[in-house]
Design an enzyme around this catalytic site. Sequence first.
Site, PDB file in Angstrom:
ATOM      1  N   HIS A  11       0.866  -1.187   0.000  1.00  0.00           N
ATOM      2  CA  HIS A  11       0.000   0.000   0.000  1.00  0.00           C
ATOM      3  C   HIS A  11       0.897   1.229   0.000  1.00  0.00           C
ATOM      4  CE1 HIS A  11      -3.177   2.760   0.622  1.00  0.00           C
ATOM      5  NE2 HIS A  11      -2.812   3.077   1.852  1.00  0.00           N
ATOM      6  N   ASP A  13       1.338   4.884   0.127  1.00  0.00           N
ATOM      7  CA  ASP A  13       1.088   6.299   0.373  1.00  0.00           C
ATOM      8  C   ASP A  13       2.263   7.080  -0.204  1.00  0.00           C
ATOM      9  OD1 ASP A  13      -1.271   5.933   2.224  1.00  0.00           O
ATOM     10  OD2 ASP A  13       0.257   4.859   3.364  1.00  0.00           O
ATOM     11  N   ASP A 123      -7.713   2.001   2.045  1.00  0.00           N
ATOM     12  CA  ASP A 123      -7.554   2.783   3.273  1.00  0.00           C
ATOM     13  C   ASP A 123      -8.291   4.104   3.208  1.00  0.00           C
ATOM     14  OD1 ASP A 123      -6.671   3.215   5.819  1.00  0.00           O
ATOM     15  OD2 ASP A 123      -4.687   3.911   5.268  1.00  0.00           O
ATOM     16  N   HIS A 349      -5.438  10.127   0.659  1.00  0.00           N
ATOM     17  CA  HIS A 349      -6.044  10.418   1.958  1.00  0.00           C
ATOM     18  C   HIS A 349      -5.072  11.056   2.940  1.00  0.00           C
ATOM     19  CE1 HIS A 349      -4.840   6.127   1.768  1.00  0.00           C
ATOM     20  NE2 HIS A 349      -4.294   6.373   2.942  1.00  0.00           N
TER      21      HIS A 349
END
Length: 888
Positions: A11, A13, A123, A349
């Site tokens: 994941h 980010d 997420d 996010h």
Amino acid sequence: MKKVYIVSHSHWDREWYIPYEAHHMRLIELMDDLLELFETDPEFDSFHLDGQTIILDDYLQVRPEKEEAVRKAIEAGKLKIGPFYILQDAFLTSSESNVRNMLIGMQESKKWGTPVKLGYFPDTFGNMGQTPQLMKEANLDVAAFGRGVKPTGFNNVVINDEKYSSQFSEMWWDGPDGSRILGVLFANWYSNGNEIPTNKEQAKVFWEQKLRDAEQYAATDHLLMMNGCDHQPVQKDITEAIRVANELYPDIEFIHAGFDTYLNALKADLPADLSVIEGELTSQESDGWYTLANTASSRVYLKQRNTEVSCQLENMAEPLATMAFAEGFDYPSDQLDYAWKTLMQNHPHDSICGCSVDSVHRGMMTRFETADEVGKYVASEATTFLANKIDTSAFDNEAKPFIVWNTTSHAKTGSVQIEIEWERMLFAGNKHDTLYDKLSGKPVPEVCVIDVNGNQIPFEIITHEVKFGFDLPKDAFRVPYIARYITVQLFLTKMPAYSHEVFALVQKEANTSGENIIRGERTLENEFIRIDIQENGKLTATHKATSRVHENLLSFEETGDIGNEYIFFEPTGVSRYYSHDVPANIRVIRNTPNVGEIEICQEMLVPESADELLEKEQKMVLEFKLRQAKRSKKMKKMVITTRVVLEKNNSLVQFETTVNNDIKDHRLRVLFPTGFETNVHQADSIYEVVSRQNKMPETWENVTNPNHQHAFVHMEDESGGMTIANFGLNEYEVLEDNTIALTLFRSVGEMGDWGYFETPEAQCLGKQVFKYALILHGADGKEETFHQAKQFQVPFTAAQTDVHKGSLPAKSSFLTADNDAFLMTALKKAQEDDAIIVRGYNLKSTKEPLQVKMGGRTGYRSNLLEEGRKPLLGELKPAEIMTIKFVK
């Protein structure tokens, strides 16, 4: 036979608890490892690249020589890409941003190969209610997500509100329009298969727990194991770990797979008793502490800038460029894609939610500026092109013509300011340092604004100014000059959607007759509303059509916040402070028949910060709910200055509040008691006016109930309603007495989550400016206020021109829609051809008739990816999102 599908992933980010480039360099290492692994381990099936194509751009920016290797890996099915451009937050980005993320992501994916057919939201901090319809419109029928709904499990107690529960981690998900997709919840998170041991003893312990966890929720014998986590390096010995697992469990088949393999098997074996969940998923059945909705008020300056830039692109630059394109303008597709991509790089996010370290958010402000400047340039080029096409020959050569555009989807009432160049003197041929004095010494002309029929238009002169300017011709060197400018403010009533009109500034005495807006010292009044300002700064609003009175509006509430960028947490045993408890200094700023403006200034004494214990508790990484810190005993002055503005013919009451914030660890909200007795309210969400409960179920333990909004929150009863509009203020709460509490900002000093990351810039110190508005309506007219709230975020566009003949009339509408229930969100050229795209949605939950017309073009129904041409049926389904493709 049970099958365990092990999906390798990371994941990613792009930025979070370390700065962007620190993450970026780790991404280079991950991709290097993957490309090597694909060559050295033929049993390694595939790697899921986190659903976002921007990772490919980020990698090749540093390793351009690896493009062929990347393409080979994608074509071989080793590297699974798409379908999105980035993994953006759903609730804090605009409706169109959510579509462009899919549209651009699909296009980028297809440049490389076939995207993964999965709506991937691992997420996202809650999931928007229109996700099913958006996915179906993008040819996706499954969404995987990590938050928003909690399965009950087989033996768990079923919660009170079953609307938000599912007995399995797989469920049907219905949108407000009736669209249905399959939802897959990462019930044990997207790291449930992370770091699988190759040692048999360790693997046995690992799998006993992991299998038990997955089986607790799985609807079938197909178990999903996500082999990765945040910024997780690839597990290079995963194929060995899978061999060990197969040896340990001969009655279970463990396979290394991509999502496509898992989803095909899952769909073929779904039971008949799957639960059905509906609408938005924001963990309503939880205790309310970890919905992460308070990220909507973290670093509010990011949200304000995002609103500004999003509106610049989707509500101004694109519509203007499209109108110009219809007249022969070279539509700047590449420039707009560049701007959209730059803007969307701020939409993950951890970025737009304001929950990263300071350096991340400083970088975001640069991206906002870049995207904004491109949008402004495109809008300027388009208005210049259009201005040359529009006929202004009704005016004489002494007039100073200008054109105003309404680029929203509804008739707009309001004001627009434009700076008119009245006279210029070129540097060329003059001693330039004398020009300022020459122009300044001339008398100020008496002027007014007229339309092409000579009718005077309500206006105000804002400033006279002499200053430097320059032109940048397309075919010559720059041209500097000194000029006299007159800035005027026009007051326009119900200017049609997507229209333009020509006006001119002329030398003539203005007609200024009419009753002033301000009556007495503390009352503003027009034909729609009366506002009385009390001595304590509170407002009383009287809706004149219904005589309904709303009292005690516009009180400011200040309280401590010892939480973090994710979660508001008020210290226990402390007082809240209210502006109405201190005197208000009230003075008239402007008062004419066109506009009234009153300033309310209040000085509150509040604690300067939290006490010293907070820093210790933060360094201890003590969960916010366990903190005992209080507020400092040292008090400090906080000055709140609010300007209340009411314009002629306009039912919208505008507020601009300024705070020079030097207080830490606190929150400031403005309160609007509604006086309504109702259990529900509405808010502007993604392609939806969503209805939400005012009170939460018994499971809710959080003393607050923060919610997301975009342009407005609304409450009503059978006789009327109140809409609170905002500009980039995305958090609100409905209090127990049905007061709407609009959060202006939160000041906190740490990121939060899994460690201690100090974020002094999240205290939002310095000058803060907030814009919001009040609109009242009677038994009818609710949707009208929704349009007004949307328009509150989108100014008129205006540009000066000269006197000339043109092929376009002085007043014209580019397109028309015959039902105000259709709120349009896009007017743009299609990505792949010369069609013009119009997109919008039904504000209502009822079927509505609809005709949208654009001169000289035929409209067809398309999808969000701008694919296909189906006949328009002349109606909108309840809550329907509609994309119309107009072709010549």
